[in-house]
Design a protein around this motif. Structure first.
Motif, PDB file in Angstrom:
ATOM      1  N   PHE A   4       0.838  -1.195   0.000  1.00 44.75           N
ATOM      2  CA  PHE A   4       0.000   0.000   0.000  1.00 44.75           C
ATOM      3  C   PHE A   4       0.879   1.253   0.000  1.00 44.75           C
ATOM      4  N   PHE A   5       1.886   1.296   0.862  1.00 46.28           N
ATOM      5  CA  PHE A   5       2.756   2.466   0.931  1.00 46.28           C
ATOM      6  C   PHE A   5       3.605   2.606  -0.329  1.00 46.28           C
ATOM      7  N   LYS A   6       3.962   1.475  -0.925  1.00 45.32           N
ATOM      8  CA  LYS A   6       4.692   1.519  -2.191  1.00 45.32           C
ATOM      9  C   LYS A   6       3.802   2.103  -3.286  1.00 45.32           C
ATOM     10  N   SER A   7       2.525   1.724  -3.282  1.00 47.54           N
ATOM     11  CA  SER A   7       1.573   2.283  -4.244  1.00 47.54           C
ATOM     12  C   SER A   7       1.407   3.781  -4.042  1.00 47.54           C
ATOM     13  N   LEU A   8       1.335   4.211  -2.785  1.00 46.01           N
ATOM     14  CA  LEU A   8       1.236   5.645  -2.502  1.00 46.01           C
ATOM     15  C   LEU A   8       2.471   6.382  -3.010  1.00 46.01           C
ATOM     16  N   HIS A   9       3.631   5.770  -2.843  1.00 45.80           N
ATOM     17  CA  HIS A   9       4.880   6.364  -3.316  1.00 45.80           C
ATOM     18  C   HIS A   9       4.844   6.549  -4.838  1.00 45.80           C
ATOM     19  N   ALA A  11       2.166   6.781  -6.710  1.00 49.89           N
ATOM     20  CA  ALA A  11       1.167   7.814  -7.014  1.00 49.89           C
ATOM     21  C   ALA A  11       1.739   9.213  -6.760  1.00 49.89           C
ATOM     22  N   ALA A  12       2.500   9.358  -5.691  1.00 49.95           N
ATOM     23  CA  ALA A  12       3.135  10.650  -5.391  1.00 49.95           C
ATOM     24  C   ALA A  12       4.138  11.017  -6.480  1.00 49.95           C
ATOM     25  N   CYS A  16       4.020  14.321  -8.782  1.00 52.47           N
ATOM     26  CA  CYS A  16       5.186  15.201  -8.960  1.00 52.47           C
ATOM     27  C   CYS A  16       5.470  15.427 -10.436  1.00 52.47           C
ATOM     28  N   TYR A  17       5.345  14.381 -11.246  1.00 51.77           N
ATOM     29  CA  TYR A  17       5.541  14.538 -12.687  1.00 51.77           C
ATOM     30  C   TYR A  17       4.498  15.480 -13.272  1.00 51.77           C
TER      31      TYR A  17
END
Length: 145
Positions: A4-9, A11-12, A16-17
């Motif tokens: 989940f946190f990897k997915s959030l990363h 998405a972030a 940023c892009y």
């Protein structure tokens, strides 16, 4: 939980892009301005929610447009008329969403600020949309493809 946190990363990273994309930033600035006006004039909840919906809809459409353009560039890195049509149609989707948002936003804001019938805002919005559409339609030269 780690996935989940990897997915959030990821998405972030995508966000940023998108923030590096000029049109995305323009849409964000206009959206923030409209929402700020809504807060300042203390719009009713339902009217503010419509403005919030329109703002996010346009920003999401702009992000989808960016995805379509990047996929097209990867699949066809050189000029192709079919890719041009694909990109133009994707951009027109953002234009249509933006036009609808302008109509909704102006109908709400003009009614609230000037105490005029909501149709006045829609009429004013139509004039603005037609003006900008005409400007884009009849623009000659310049710009990069």
């Amino acid at each position: 939980m780690r996935k989940f946190f990897k997915s959030l990363h990821h998405a972030a990273n995508g966000l940023c892009y998108l923030l590096k994309e000029r049109n995305f930033r323009i849409q964000l600035v206009f959206g923030a301005a409209v929402l700020s006006i809504g807060v300042l004039i203390e719009l009713e909840r339902q009217d503010f929610l419509w403005l919030l919906f329109c703002t996010f809809m346009v920003v999401i459409l702009e992000a989808v447009n960016t995805v379509i353009e990047k996929i097209a560039d990867i699949l066809h890195p050189y000029y192709d008329e079919r890719v041009k049509v694909l990109k133009d149609v994707a951009a027109s989707i953002v234009l249509m969403g933006s036009a609808m948002s302008v109509l909704i936003g102006l109908s709400i804001l003009i009614k609230e600020i000037f105490d005029l019938h909501f149709a006045v805002g829609i009429l004013f919005g139509i004039i603005i949309v037609v003006f900008f559409f005409s400007f884009g339609l009849f623009r000659v030269g310049g710009g990069k493809e």
